[in-house]
Design an enzyme around this catalytic site. Structure first.
Site, short mmCIF file in Angstrom:
data_model
loop_
_atom_site.label_atom_id
_atom_site.label_comp_id
_atom_site.label_asym_id
_atom_site.label_seq_id
_atom_site.Cartn_x
_atom_site.Cartn_y
_atom_site.Cartn_z
N MET A 148 -0.35 -0.49 -3.61
CA MET A 148 -1.79 -0.48 -3.32
C MET A 148 -2.36 -1.58 -4.56
O MET A 148 -3.55 -1.29 -4.91
CB MET A 148 -2.53 0.86 -3.60
CG MET A 148 -1.73 1.85 -2.61
SD MET A 148 -2.49 3.42 -2.62
CE MET A 148 -1.33 4.03 -3.88
N LYS A 183 -8.05 8.17 11.24
CA LYS A 183 -9.34 8.07 12.06
C LYS A 183 -10.16 9.09 11.89
O LYS A 183 -11.20 9.25 12.30
CB LYS A 183 -9.02 8.10 13.47
CG LYS A 183 -7.94 6.70 14.08
CD LYS A 183 -8.85 6.15 15.18
CE LYS A 183 -8.28 4.84 15.56
NZ LYS A 183 -7.02 4.92 16.42
N ASP A 212 0.00 9.30 9.78
CA ASP A 212 -0.86 8.49 8.62
C ASP A 212 -0.88 6.85 9.34
O ASP A 212 -0.06 6.67 10.27
CB ASP A 212 -0.08 8.53 7.34
CG ASP A 212 -0.40 9.25 6.38
OD1 ASP A 212 -1.49 9.98 6.80
OD2 ASP A 212 -0.01 9.29 5.53
C1 LIG Z 1 -0.61 5.21 -0.10
S1 LIG Z 1 0.89 4.27 -0.52
C2 LIG Z 1 1.92 5.10 0.38
C3 LIG Z 1 3.23 5.13 -0.01
C4 LIG Z 1 4.46 5.62 0.44
N1 LIG Z 1 4.20 7.27 0.64
C5 LIG Z 1 5.85 5.20 0.32
O1 LIG Z 1 6.56 5.94 -0.31
O2 LIG Z 1 6.31 4.35 0.73
C6 LIG Z 1 0.57 2.99 0.71
C7 LIG Z 1 1.23 1.74 -0.20
O3 LIG Z 1 2.43 1.65 -0.01
C8 LIG Z 1 2.56 0.14 0.00
N2 LIG Z 1 3.63 0.03 1.31
C9 LIG Z 1 3.78 0.95 2.05
N3 LIG Z 1 4.44 0.49 3.17
C10 LIG Z 1 4.76 -0.74 2.85
C11 LIG Z 1 5.18 -1.94 3.62
N4 LIG Z 1 5.96 -1.78 4.76
N5 LIG Z 1 5.16 -3.24 2.99
C12 LIG Z 1 4.70 -3.45 1.83
N6 LIG Z 1 4.11 -2.38 1.24
C13 LIG Z 1 3.91 -1.14 1.78
C14 LIG Z 1 1.60 -0.51 0.06
O4 LIG Z 1 1.43 -0.97 -1.42
C15 LIG Z 1 0.42 0.42 0.56
O5 LIG Z 1 -0.72 -0.08 0.05
#
Ligand SMILES: C[S@@+](CC[C@H](N)C(=O)[O-])C[C@H]1O[C@@H](n2cnc3c(N)ncnc32)[C@H](O)[C@@H]1O
Length: 413
Positions: A341, A226, A204
Site C-alpha cells: 500500500m 461496496k 474483499d
Molecule cells: C490491504 S493489503 C492486504 C494484503 C493481503 N492481506 C496479503 O497478504 O497479500 C493490500 C495491499 O497488498 C498488496 N497487494 C495485494 N495483492 C497484490 C497483487 N496481486 N499485486 C501487488 N500488490 C498486491 C498491495 O500493496 C495492496 O495495496
C-alpha cells in the site's frame, strides 16, 4: 483359455488409531506409505537395515519405532496389519508367510497377487475419504481416483455434508480464508474446499474474481468493498454481517486477499466473532508480500545477499502522526524492505529512507497486480523509483521492494 475371475476385494475402512502396523522396508515405497499410516494414528514399527532421510525424520521426531535390521517373524507379534515394502521377492514372501500364519492382513508392494490386502488410490476431501481399487490395476484406480477428486473439488459441486470447520446443521460458523495474491490457483486446498461448502461468501476487493465466478448460484455473495460508510464503519458492518449470518446457522466464508492476518484485519474479525460466540476457523493464505515479488523474479531473501526481510505498510505518509512505522530505523537495515500500500506515499517514503542513510542507488522494484495476467514490473533505484512509477503510470495494488535482492536473479541491464 482364461481362468476363473478372482473374487472381488471386500472394501473396509481400517481404524488404526493406536494399533500396531509393521512396515518392512525403508525405501521409496515405505516413504510413501508411512505418512498415511501415521495420519491414521497407527503405532508404526518399521523394520529395515536402511532408511530414507524422510523416514529417518519420522524416527527422529519420535513418530514411529525403527528396528534397524532385517525382518524376523516375531516382529509381527501384536500387529494388526503388515505392509511389505521391499522388492526382494524371497524376503517379501517370508513376511507374507509369517503374516498368514498369524492371520494378519499383508499388503505387498512387490506382488499384489500374493498380497492378502491391497492399498487403494485415495483422495481426501475434508471428512470424506474416497478409496478406489482398480481390480488389481493401480493405474486404473488412480485414473478413477483423479476423476473423483476433480469432481469433489469442482467449485460447482453440489454441497455434500459439510466438514466440521464448515459448520452445518448444528450451527453456523465463519471461516476466515486467505484467497492468495491474485492468481485463483494460489488459494490453498483447504481454503478452496471451504469455499465450495460456503452458503455465504463475504469477499474483499482484492479477492481473485474467478473464485467468485465459480460459486454456486445459491450462495449469497456479499461484496465487502461496496459497503458504504468509510473504512472503520465498514469494518463494523462486515463484522455484523459475519456474526448475523453465522447466528442464522449459515456456513460463512470471509474471503480475503493474500493472507487474512497480513494487513487484512482478520484479527479484528476473529475477535468480533469470538465475542459473539461464533466459532471461527482461520485458513492462512499465500501473502502478496512474498508471492508477488517472487513471481516477478525477486526472492525476498537470498543467501549472502539478504538474510532478513521486513514487511511494512506504506498507506500513511512517514510524517503522519498516526504512522507507527519507524522509517528511520528501517533505513538502517541491510535486508529487504517490502512495502504494501505504498504507491501514494512513495516519494515521501523513499525521501525519508534516503534522509536516514539508505543509499539512493539501492535497487528498488515495483510490481503491480502480481500473479495476474495484468502483472507489470518496474525496476529502478530508491532515488528514482517514485518518478519512474509516475512516468509508467503504475497503480495499486502494487508492492514496492527495496534491496539488493531486486537484481539477484535479474542482473542490472
Ligand atoms: C490491504 S493489503 C492486504 C494484503 C493481503 N492481506 C496479503 O497478504 O497479500 C493490500 C495491499 O497488498 C498488496 N497487494 C495485494 N495483492 C497484490 C497483487 N496481486 N499485486 C501487488 N500488490 C498486491 C498491495 O500493496 C495492496 O495495496
Amino acid at each position: 483359455m482364461t481362468g476363473p475371475t478372482p473374487p472381488s476385494p471386500y472394501p473396509l475402512g481400517l481404524r488404526l488409531g493406536g494399533r500396531r502396523v509393521v512396515v518392512v522396508g525403508g525405501g521409496a515405497v515405505a516413504t510413501r506409505r508411512v505418512p498415511a499410516l501415521l495420519d491414521a494414528g497407527a503405532d508404526v514399527l518399521l523394520v529395515s537395515p536402511e532408511l530414507t532421510p524422510a523416514l529417518r525424520a519420522h524416527v527422529d521426531a519420535g513418530r514411529l519405532h525403527w528396528e534397524p535390521r532385517r525382518f524376523a517373524p516375531g516382529d509381527l507379534d501384536g500387529a494388526w496389519l503388515v505392509q511389505v515394502a521391499v522388492d526382494d521377492r524371497a524376503a517379501a514372501a517370508a513376511v507374507s508367510a509369517a503374516a498368514a500364519e498369524r492371520r494378519i492382513f499383508c499388503v505387498r508392494a512387490d506382488d499384489r497377487t500374493a498380497a492378502s490386502a491391497w492399498t487403494p488410490a485415495v483422495t481426501r476431501h475434508g471428512p470424506v475419504t474416497v478409496a478406489v481399487l482398480g481390480g488389481g490395476d493401480p493405474r486404473r484406480a488412480m485414473g478413477v481416483r483423479d476423476a473423483v477428486r476433480d469432481l469433489l473439488g469442482a467449485r460447482t459441486a453440489p454441497g455434500f455434508a459439510p466438514s466440521p470447520e464448515a459448520g452445518g446443521a448444528a450451527g453456523g460458523r465463519v471461516a476466515l480464508v486467505g484467497a492468495g495474491p491474485g492468481d485463483p490457483e494460489l488459494i490453498t486446498v483447504k481454503g478452496w474446499r471451504l469455499l465450495t461448502e460456503a452458503e455465504v461468501v463475504v469477499a474483499d476487493r482484492l479477492v481473485p474474481g474467478l473464485l467468485l465466478d465459480e460459486l454456486r448460484p445459491d450462495v449469497e455473495l456479499v461484496d465487502a468493498s461496496k459497503i458504504p460508510y468509510g473504512p472503520s464503519r465498514a469494518q463494523e458492518e462486515i463484522n455484523r454481517i459475519l456474526v448475523d449470518r453465522a447466528r442464522a446457522g449459515k456456513v460463512v466464508v470471509r474471503l480475503k486477499g493474500g493472507d487474512p492476518y497480513v494487513f487484512g484485519r482478520g484479527g479484528e474479525e476473529l475477535l468480533a466473532c469470538a465475542e459473539a460466540g461464533v466459532p471461527v476457523t482461520v485458513v492462512p493464505g499465500v501473502t502478496s508480500a512474498i508471492a508477488v515479488p517472487e513471481v516477478a523474479g525477486v526472492p525476498v531473501t537470498h543467501r549472502g545477499v539478504a538474510h532478513e526481510f521486513t514487511v511494512v505498510s506504506g498507506h500513511l505518509a512517514p510524517d503522519a502522526p498516526a504512522s507507527l512505522v519507524r522509517w528511520d530505523a528501517l533505513a538502517g537495515l541491510r535486508g529487504t524492505l517490502v512495502i504494501l500500500m505504498g504507491l501514494k506515499n512513495l516519494a515521501a517514503i523513499s525521501a525519508t529512507l534516503i534522509a536516514h542513510g539508505k543509499p539512493a542507488e539501492t535497487p528498488a522494484a515495483v510490481i503491480q497486480e502480481g500473479t495476474t495476467a495484468a502483472q507489470r514490473t518496474l525496476r529502478s533505484t530508491l532515488g528514482t523509483v517514485a518518478a519512474d512509477v509516475e512516468a509508467a503510470a503504475l497503480r495499486p495494488p502494487a508492492i514496492v521492494v527495496v534491496g539488493d535482492v531486486v537484481h539477484t536473479l535479474t542482473p542490472t541491464p
